[in-house]
Every structure is written in structure tokens, then in C-alpha cells.
Scaffold this motif. Structure first.
Motif, PDB file in Angstrom:
ATOM      1  N   UNK A  86     -44.228  51.601 -56.312  1.00  0.00           N
ATOM      2  CA  UNK A  86     -42.899  51.987 -55.835  1.00  0.00           C
ATOM      3  C   UNK A  86     -42.014  52.364 -57.017  1.00  0.00           C
ATOM      4  N   UNK A  87     -42.044  51.539 -58.041  1.00  0.00           N
ATOM      5  CA  UNK A  87     -41.204  51.787 -59.213  1.00  0.00           C
ATOM      6  C   UNK A  87     -41.597  53.095 -59.912  1.00  0.00           C
ATOM      7  N   UNK A  88     -42.902  53.292 -60.125  1.00  0.00           N
ATOM      8  CA  UNK A  88     -43.357  54.496 -60.818  1.00  0.00           C
ATOM      9  C   UNK A  88     -42.950  55.759 -60.066  1.00  0.00           C
ATOM     10  N   UNK A  89     -43.105  55.727 -58.743  1.00  0.00           N
ATOM     11  CA  UNK A  89     -42.747  56.887 -57.938  1.00  0.00           C
ATOM     12  C   UNK A  89     -41.245  57.172 -58.065  1.00  0.00           C
ATOM     13  N   UNK A  94     -36.735  60.594 -60.502  1.00  0.00           N
ATOM     14  CA  UNK A  94     -35.372  60.378 -60.986  1.00  0.00           C
ATOM     15  C   UNK A  94     -34.489  59.630 -60.006  1.00  0.00           C
ATOM     16  N   UNK A  95     -35.070  58.811 -59.148  1.00  0.00           N
ATOM     17  CA  UNK A  95     -34.246  58.054 -58.218  1.00  0.00           C
ATOM     18  C   UNK A  95     -34.455  56.558 -58.449  1.00  0.00           C
ATOM     19  N   UNK A  96     -34.831  56.221 -59.665  1.00  0.00           N
ATOM     20  CA  UNK A  96     -35.100  54.819 -59.969  1.00  0.00           C
ATOM     21  C   UNK A  96     -33.841  53.974 -59.953  1.00  0.00           C
ATOM     22  N   UNK A  97     -34.022  52.657 -59.964  1.00  0.00           N
ATOM     23  CA  UNK A  97     -32.877  51.748 -59.978  1.00  0.00           C
ATOM     24  C   UNK A  97     -32.203  51.756 -61.359  1.00  0.00           C
ATOM     25  N   UNK A  98     -30.983  51.196 -61.433  1.00  0.00           N
ATOM     26  CA  UNK A  98     -30.316  51.105 -62.732  1.00  0.00           C
ATOM     27  C   UNK A  98     -30.969  50.040 -63.596  1.00  0.00           C
ATOM     28  N   UNK A  99     -31.317  48.901 -62.917  1.00  0.00           N
ATOM     29  CA  UNK A  99     -31.921  47.788 -63.641  1.00  0.00           C
ATOM     30  C   UNK A  99     -33.273  47.514 -62.992  1.00  0.00           C
ATOM     31  N   UNK A 100     -34.288  47.320 -63.805  1.00  0.00           N
ATOM     32  CA  UNK A 100     -35.599  47.095 -63.217  1.00  0.00           C
ATOM     33  C   UNK A 100     -36.322  45.968 -63.922  1.00  0.00           C
ATOM     34  N   UNK A 101     -37.122  45.258 -63.130  1.00  0.00           N
ATOM     35  CA  UNK A 101     -37.927  44.194 -63.714  1.00  0.00           C
ATOM     36  C   UNK A 101     -39.179  44.817 -64.318  1.00  0.00           C
ATOM     37  N   UNK A 102     -39.478  44.368 -65.524  1.00  0.00           N
ATOM     38  CA  UNK A 102     -40.534  44.994 -66.316  1.00  0.00           C
ATOM     39  C   UNK A 102     -41.708  44.036 -66.413  1.00  0.00           C
ATOM     40  N   UNK A 103     -42.908  44.523 -66.118  1.00  0.00           N
ATOM     41  CA  UNK A 103     -44.095  43.670 -66.299  1.00  0.00           C
ATOM     42  C   UNK A 103     -44.237  43.373 -67.789  1.00  0.00           C
ATOM     43  N   UNK A 104     -44.691  42.161 -68.122  1.00  0.00           N
ATOM     44  CA  UNK A 104     -44.797  41.833 -69.545  1.00  0.00           C
ATOM     45  C   UNK A 104     -45.955  42.567 -70.225  1.00  0.00           C
ATOM     46  N   UNK A 105     -45.816  42.786 -71.513  1.00  0.00           N
ATOM     47  CA  UNK A 105     -46.861  43.365 -72.364  1.00  0.00           C
ATOM     48  C   UNK A 105     -47.282  44.769 -71.914  1.00  0.00           C
ATOM     49  N   UNK A 108     -45.801  47.061 -68.895  1.00  0.00           N
ATOM     50  CA  UNK A 108     -44.372  47.329 -68.969  1.00  0.00           C
ATOM     51  C   UNK A 108     -44.043  48.263 -70.117  1.00  0.00           C
ATOM     52  N   UNK A 109     -44.699  48.038 -71.240  1.00  0.00           N
ATOM     53  CA  UNK A 109     -44.437  48.856 -72.424  1.00  0.00           C
ATOM     54  C   UNK A 109     -44.817  50.314 -72.155  1.00  0.00           C
ATOM     55  N   UNK A 110     -45.809  50.507 -71.273  1.00  0.00           N
ATOM     56  CA  UNK A 110     -46.209  51.877 -70.929  1.00  0.00           C
ATOM     57  C   UNK A 110     -45.035  52.655 -70.335  1.00  0.00           C
ATOM     58  N   UNK A 111     -44.166  51.980 -69.601  1.00  0.00           N
ATOM     59  CA  UNK A 111     -42.986  52.657 -69.028  1.00  0.00           C
ATOM     60  C   UNK A 111     -42.047  53.126 -70.132  1.00  0.00           C
ATOM     61  N   UNK A 112     -41.891  52.275 -71.147  1.00  0.00           N
ATOM     62  CA  UNK A 112     -41.030  52.653 -72.269  1.00  0.00           C
ATOM     63  C   UNK A 112     -41.611  53.869 -72.974  1.00  0.00           C
ATOM     64  N   UNK A 113     -42.935  53.874 -73.122  1.00  0.00           N
ATOM     65  CA  UNK A 113     -43.573  54.988 -73.822  1.00  0.00           C
ATOM     66  C   UNK A 113     -43.468  56.285 -73.038  1.00  0.00           C
TER      67      UNK A 113
END
Lengths: 427, 297
Positions: A86-89, A94-105, A108-113
Motif C-alpha cells: 500500500x505504501x509503495x503504491x 505521489x499520494x503518499x502520507x506526510x508521515x510514514x512508519x518505516x520498516x527497520x534496516x 526501509x532504507x530502500x525507500x530512502x534510496x
């Protein structure tokens, strides 16, 4: 008539289009509220995979909103196993939330990249959080992308009453652990509530048992630098010990799931239960009168280790329309006030240092996680690969418990998986 | 205003295009990319297909799951369809209570697959499940086992539950086939001296071929798309030790399995495309071959 039909078709098409463009309702909304000091009121959307935490977050968000009357937070949890999709989609459209919970390690880091997250290095308070805790949300570029929420710890829970009745104490070494289990078995009590049906519980239990086989961070340093590998004597011993425990598991343990294990322990049919800090609430709910305590894994040099890792962080969407306000919430999450609210609300160890709760067991876990912690290796360092090395270990351990693999074959498989992606093993 | 009549199929067509045709084409497209589900990566051509069939552990997992699908099909054909045909024949011959039987066999079908999975998980639970308790009570203690935790029994248990679930539907199809056989043909055969098994073998079975063809193809499609019950009972890992993995579960794990960092949407899409071709081509081929063997009457 024809007008009705047209509307019918139009509404169907419209619905379909909305489904395809997807999730737009999860986006941001701004409402201007007249009269309240003339300020603009902003509503931030916040996504999480912790549906069970909804009530708890209400109290926490209330405390934040009291200090920031212009910001409202709309907490929206999703089913954990569907959260990533859901989050990735949403982020991609471009309709993601303002604040999102990030999976650890790694996940989650893949989203930052992929460029979806806002760096948080300048948020006040971030620097008070230890570096190895921040590592769970630190990208390869060295920037911090999430405020860590809590530490998870895993350990042996035990039933104090059963131990006392049989003249037993928390074991101080592997041999004592085996002797304790033997005594319990002779008395007709299931020593360790354990099940091999769900893979993730196998790697989790291995995470508790293994550090005793490589006591000290010396081995870990060598391993992570590639000077040793997962076929080493230390790692092999950790798998052999998983096998050594088989006689002390319940009957038919290969078919048992977490539910069965938790029930066996909570109904006092089993004396010990290897599991995480996150199980504390569940066990207590099943049996509030259970004389519950835990011991960290004893190592052979007389010390003890508590396996810990960071469980999720909160991050800010790089495309949020209300970044300033979202960053205010990040700032709040790094404060002691938030840590205390969080720890008491959920009976979990806060990632903010020095926070204590009204639960003595959580406090004991928090203390040990500062003094004698060891990382949950499979989550912290080996959660990559396709399938991940962690999953490979889970599957191989399952194979071992089913009599299909030897411990030597288990470490062989795990090493093979890690060698496909883990840079120090690749050379 | 008569042209308006052509608008009636439009909603169905729009929905069908959006939810069936479009996803199929997009799966084709996705299968050509290296994609981790977060950001579409580079175009890799047919690399995902090559990986699927040549790189460990993907190829092993593929064939492992494929074998399970074949096993699924064979067991369902024998157990579900075999028993269903026998029962349909009994109901067709109008034994006592056949109306009630027809309803009774169809009952499980009314429950959702998730409920079925949950119910049977309780029945098969190694500690307090009904099956093991009953076995122990009737003196078959050594037969008790963790049915769903033992790789030797887990898949078979799931397939048998699925057969139990599907038997009512198969009976209805076979019964419709039996009831469409013209009475005078049977009568003529009987006058020619055909009885019992000979009648069944030489007359009824060939005349029932259309129903059998349909049911075989249904069973094949169902066996190769087996997902819900496996997922409800064993999760997306095909546990234990990949012994209940099917191609659809394997696809789900690769394309969507959340929580781990190993989502490979490109590779998953490649598998979906392969699955599409297996089901599509085998269904078409068997439809063609079996049509030829059908007796026209």
C-alpha cells in the motif's frame, strides 16, 4: 430512463478510474479554519502497520496536538502484511502520507534510496539517540531518514512459580540451561514452549540462542568484515544448539504456531518461552496472574546477552506539502516526553535513552538493552538477498527440525545465500 | 434510440478491461523490468524468465511448486472428481434421499475458503485438534501427527480439504451431464442387452464427455491457481519447508510478500506470465483434444 443509464455508466467508469489512480484519499488535506487566531490548520496523514496500536496513538497524538494547536494528525494503520504494498503504491503515485512508519534496516532504507524520504539529520533531539539505534534508518549516504521508535528485545521468558516449585533458578550457562530443561522434563513439565511451523519464529529463537556461541563482539566484527563466515565453528555451534534443544520442546512441535506456543506458556503447561518484548502484552492479556519473568541468554564466559534491534522508525515523505509541520512531529518523537508516553502506552522499550515505564519487566529489558545488548544479526545485517538470508536460515532450520538437513547443511545454505549479496563475502 | 442497446455491455466491458485485460498486459510489461516494488528499475528484457529457470534457488522453487500443482491436479481428479462422479451417478439413478444428498454435498461450498481453512486448522491442530483426539480415542494413537507441520502430510491434507470443498460443485456438473443424456438412447442400449458396468462404460461415460471435459479443465485451472486455501492454512512461505508451495503462492511471495526486503515484482510478474501460459495453453489444448472424443448425439 436514458439519463439514468448514463449516470450509471458514468459512475461505474468514475469509480474504476478512482480505483486505478488509487489511494488518493490517503493524501494530504488542508483546511483553513476561520476564527482560530486566523492561523492555517494543517492535517497531516500518518501511516503505520500497527493496527493494534490505534488506541495508544490517540493518546500520544493528543499530547502533541495540545502543544501544536495548528496541526492535526490523522493516524491511519493498515494490515501489517499489506502495508509495504500500500505504501509503495501510494508513494509512487505521489499520494503518499506526510508521515510514514518505516520498516527497520534494509527494506526501509530502500525507500530512502528511491528518493521518497526527507533527511532528518537537522531535527533537534536526533543527536541524543545512539548511533547504532539510528543505523536502522540510516541510508548508505550516511543521512538519517527516520526517528526510531522502539527497541525490540528477545529473551527467554519463564514461569517463576514453576521454577521455584522445582528448585530451579535462571540458568547461568548453556549447560545449566540444558540441566534446567532436563529437570523440568523429568517432572513432566514441557521445558520450552516452541513451535517450528512459522519460519520467522525460528530465526527469532536462533537470534536469542546464537550470541552465546560467539560471546563478545569480537566474532561479529570479524564476520561483518568478511574475515570469518557463517560456516565458522561459532555459527555452526549456534545451529547445533538449536538442534540440541529438541528433546525439550513440546510434542508435535513441528506443527505448532505462535498461538499454540503462547497458549502453552500462558496456561502454565510449559515453563519457558523464547520470544520478543512485543509478546509481553499478549501473554499478560491471556493470563494476567502469570508469575512472569525473563532471563537473557547466558554465555559461556559467565555473562549474559539480550538480543535487540530497532523496530520501525517514523519518516517524512519527501513530497509532503506540509514538511515543516511533519518535521515538528519528528522533533516531538525524539523527546523524552514522547518516549515515556510511548513506553507506558505500549509496554515497549523506547528508543529514546533513559526512559523508564511503570512496568518492571520493560524497565529490566530497557536496562539490559543498554548494558548487555547484542544485535539480532539476521535482521540487522543479513536481511537482504532474494530470498533474504534471514528467510534462508528460517527455511533451513525448519528443514533441520523435520530431519531433512543437518546443522552443517544449514550453515552451508545460509552462507551460500549471504554470498550472493553480502559485500564482504562476495569477493 | 435502439442504438442505446449497445451500451448495455459497456460497464461489464470497462470493468473487464480494467481488472482483467489491463493487468494481464501490465504483468507482461512488468516482467521485463528489474523491479523491487519501490522504484521501477532498468529494462532487462527476458532476464527475469532466464533467472526463473536457471538461477538457484528460483529454479528449484519453481519446479518444486510446479510438482505440487501437478500433484494437486492428479489427487483432485481421482479423489474429488472420481467420488463426485460416483455420487452423481447414484443421485441420477434416484436412490433414496438423493435430493437431500445433492444439497448436503454442496453445503461446504457455501462457506468462504478462509473459514474452511480456519476450521480445518483447528481440526488438524496437533495439540487439541479433533482429528488427533479421535484417532487417540479409537486406539490409533500411532497415527496422530502434526498434519500441517509434517511435510509428508501437509500438502495432501490441503488437497483433500479442497476436494471436500469442491465435491458438491463437481456433482452438480456431472449430474447435469447425466441428465442431458436422452432417455431413448439408454432405452435402446438396454434393449440391445447392455447392462451394469458395460452400460456405464460404453454408453454413459462417452455421453457424459462434455461434462467430464469441462470438469477436467476446471480442475486443472483450479489446481494450477491453487492459492487461497494454502495461504489461509500455511501462509505465503509454503511452510513447512516449502512442502505446500504452489506456483500461485510462490508468485505472491515474490511479488508482494511484505515485511521482508525481497520483493521482486519483475520476477514475480515473469512467473505470473509463465503461469498464464501454462493454464491458457493446456486448457485450450485439452478442450480441443477432448472435444474430438466427445460423442455427438
Amino acid at each position: 430512463m436514458s439519463q439514468f443509464r448514463f449516470r450509471y455508466v458514468a459512475s461505474l467508469v468514475l469509480t474504476a478510474v478512482m480505483v486505478v489512480t488509487g489511494c488518493s484519499s490517503g493524501g494530504t488535506e488542508t483546511e483553513s479554519v476561520g476564527g482560530q487566531g486566523g492561523g492555517q490548520q494543517v492535517t497531516l496523514s500518518m501511516h503505520s502497520w500497527r493496527v493494534e496500536d490505534t488506541e495508544g496513538y490517540k493518546a500520544i497524538i493528543k499530547a502533541f496536538e495540545a502543544d501544536h494547536p495548528n496541526i492535526k494528525i490523522d493516524f491511519k494503520p493498515f494490515k501489517a502484511t499489506e502495508y509495504n504494498t500500500i505504501l509503495n503504491t501510494a508513494l509512487q503515485s505521489d499520494s503518499g502520507p506526510d508521515i510514514l512508519q518505516l520498516r527497520p534496516y534494509a527494506p526501509g532504507i530502500a525507500l530512502a534510496e528511491a528518493g521518497h524520504l526527507e533527511p532528518l539529520d537537522n531535527v533537534p533531539g536526533i543527536s541524543t539517540i545512539p548511533k547504532d539505534v539510528l543505523a536502522a534508518a540510516t541510508g548508505k549516504d550516511g543521512k538519517v531518514y527516520g526517528v526510531p521508535l522502539s527497541l525490540n528485545s528477545t529473551q527467554f521468558y519463564y514461569n517463576k512459580k514453576i521454577f521455584e516449585q522445582n528448585g530451579l533458578q535462571a540458568p547461568k550457562s548453556w549447560d545449566e540451561l540444558i540441566a534446567t530443561a532436563k529437570t523440568l522434563k523429568e517432572k513432566g513439565i514441557v521445558p520450552i514452549s516452541f513451535g517450528a511451523k512459522e519460519g520467522w519464529l525460528l530465526s527469532l529463537s536462533h537470534g536469542v540462542i546464537a550470541p552465546a556461541s560467539y560471546s563478545g563482539t569480537n566474532y561479529l566484527d570479524k564476520l561483518l568484515k568478511g574475515e570469518s563466515d557463517l560456516k565458522s565453528a561459532e555459527f555452526l555451534q549456534s545451529v547445533q544448539r538449536m538442534q540440541e534443544l529438541i528433546p525439550y520442546f513440546p510434542e508435535n512441535y513441528v506443527g505448532l504456531e505462535l498461538n499454540d506456543m503462547r497458549t502453552l506458556f500462558a496456561t502454565e503447561k510449559a515453563a519457558m518461552f523464547i520470544n520478543g518484548s512485543f509478546e509481553l502484552e499478549g501473554i499478560k492479556k491471556l493470563n494476567p496472574d502469570l508469575p512472569l519473568d525473563f532471563f537473557p541468554m547466558p554465555t559461556d564466559d559467565g555473562k549474559q546477552v539480550l538480543t535487540t534491534w530497532v523496530d520501525g522508525s517514523y519518516a517524512v515523505n519527501a513530497k509532503s506539502k506540509h514538511k515543516a509541520e511533519a518535521l515538528k512531529f519528528m522533533e516531538f518523537m525524539a523527546t523524552k516526553k514522547f518516549g515515556e508516553l510511548f513506553a507506558n502506552q505500549f509496554k515497549r522499550i523506547s528508543a529514546v535513552p533513559g526512559v523508564s515505564t511503570d512496568d518492571p519487566l520493560v524497565n529490566k529489558m530497557a536496562e539490559l538493552s543498554q548494558s548487555s545488548a547484542t544485535p539480532y544479526l539476521m535482521v540487522v545485517s543479513f536481511a537482504e538477498g532474494k530470498p533474504t538470508t534471514k528467510q534462508t536460515l528460517e527455511n533451513a532450520l525448519q528443514g533441520m527440525y523435520l530431519g531433512k538437513l543437518t546443522p552443517e547443511q544449514v550453515v552451508e545454505e545460509v552462507q551460500k545465500s549471504a554470498a550472493t549479496w553480502f559485500p564482504p563475502f562476495k569477493k | 434510440m435502439r442504438w442505446l442497446i449497445h451500451l448495455f455491455p459497456l460497464p461489464a466491458l470497462v470493468i473487464y478491461t480494467l481488472f482483467v485485460v489491463y493487468p494481464i498486459f501490465s504483468a507482461f510489461l512488468y516482467s521485463l523490468y528489474d523491479w523491487n516494488g519501490i522504484k521501477r528499475g532498468v529494462f532487462v528484457g527476458l532476464q527475469n524468465f532466464i533467472t526463473l529457470f536457471t538461477v538457484e534457488p528460483f529454479n528449484e522453487m519453481f519446479w518444486n511448486a510446479f510438482r505440487h500443482n501437478v500433484f494437486y491436479f492428479v489427487v483432485e481428479m481421482i479423489v474429488q472428481n472420481g467420488i463426485a462422479f460416483g455420487l452423481a451417478f447414484l443421485i441420477y439413478r434416484k436412490i433414496r434421499g438423493s435430493g437431500f444428498l445433492k444439497i448436503a454435498y454442496f453445503m461446504p461450498r457455501l462457506l468462504s475458503v478462509i473459514v474452511i481453512g480456519f476450521l480445518w486448522k483447528l481440526i488438524l491442530n496437533p495439540n487439541y485438534g479433533a482429528l488427533n483426539s479421535i484417532l487417540a480415542k479409537i486406539g490409533l494413537e500411532e497415527w496422530t501427527r502434526p498434519w500441517l507441520g509434517d511435510p509428508d502430510t501437509a500438502l495432501l491434507a490441503i488437497i483433500l480439504i479442497n476436494s471436500w470443498f469442491g465435491i458438491g460443485f463437481a456433482i452438480l456438473i456431472f449430474l447435469a451431464g447425466l441428465q442431458s443424456i436422452p432417455e431413448d438412447l439408454i432405452e435402446a442400449a438396454r434393449l440391445d442387452g447392455a447392462t451394469g458396468l458395460r452400460m456405464l462404460w460404453k454408453m454413459i461415460l462417452p455421453l457424459c464427455m462434455p461434462a467430464i471435459t469441462i470438469m477436467t479443465i476446471f480442475t486443472f485451472i483450479q489446481a494450477f491457481e491453487a492459492f487461497e486455501l494454502v495461504y489461509a492454512m500455511q501462509g505465503s512461505m509454503g511452510e513447512p519447508f516449502y512442502s505446500t508451495d504452489t506456483l500461485a503462492v510462490y508468485f505472491y511471495r515474490m511479488a508482494f510478500s511484505s515485511g521482508a526486503g525481497d520483493v521482486t515484482l519483475g520476477l514475480g510478474s515473469a512467473l505470473a506470465v509463465v503461469l498464464f501460459f501454462i493454464v491458457g495453453s493446456v486448457s485450450a489444448l485439452s478442450l480441443y483434444l477432448m472435444r474430438k472424443r466427445e460423442v455427438q448425439h
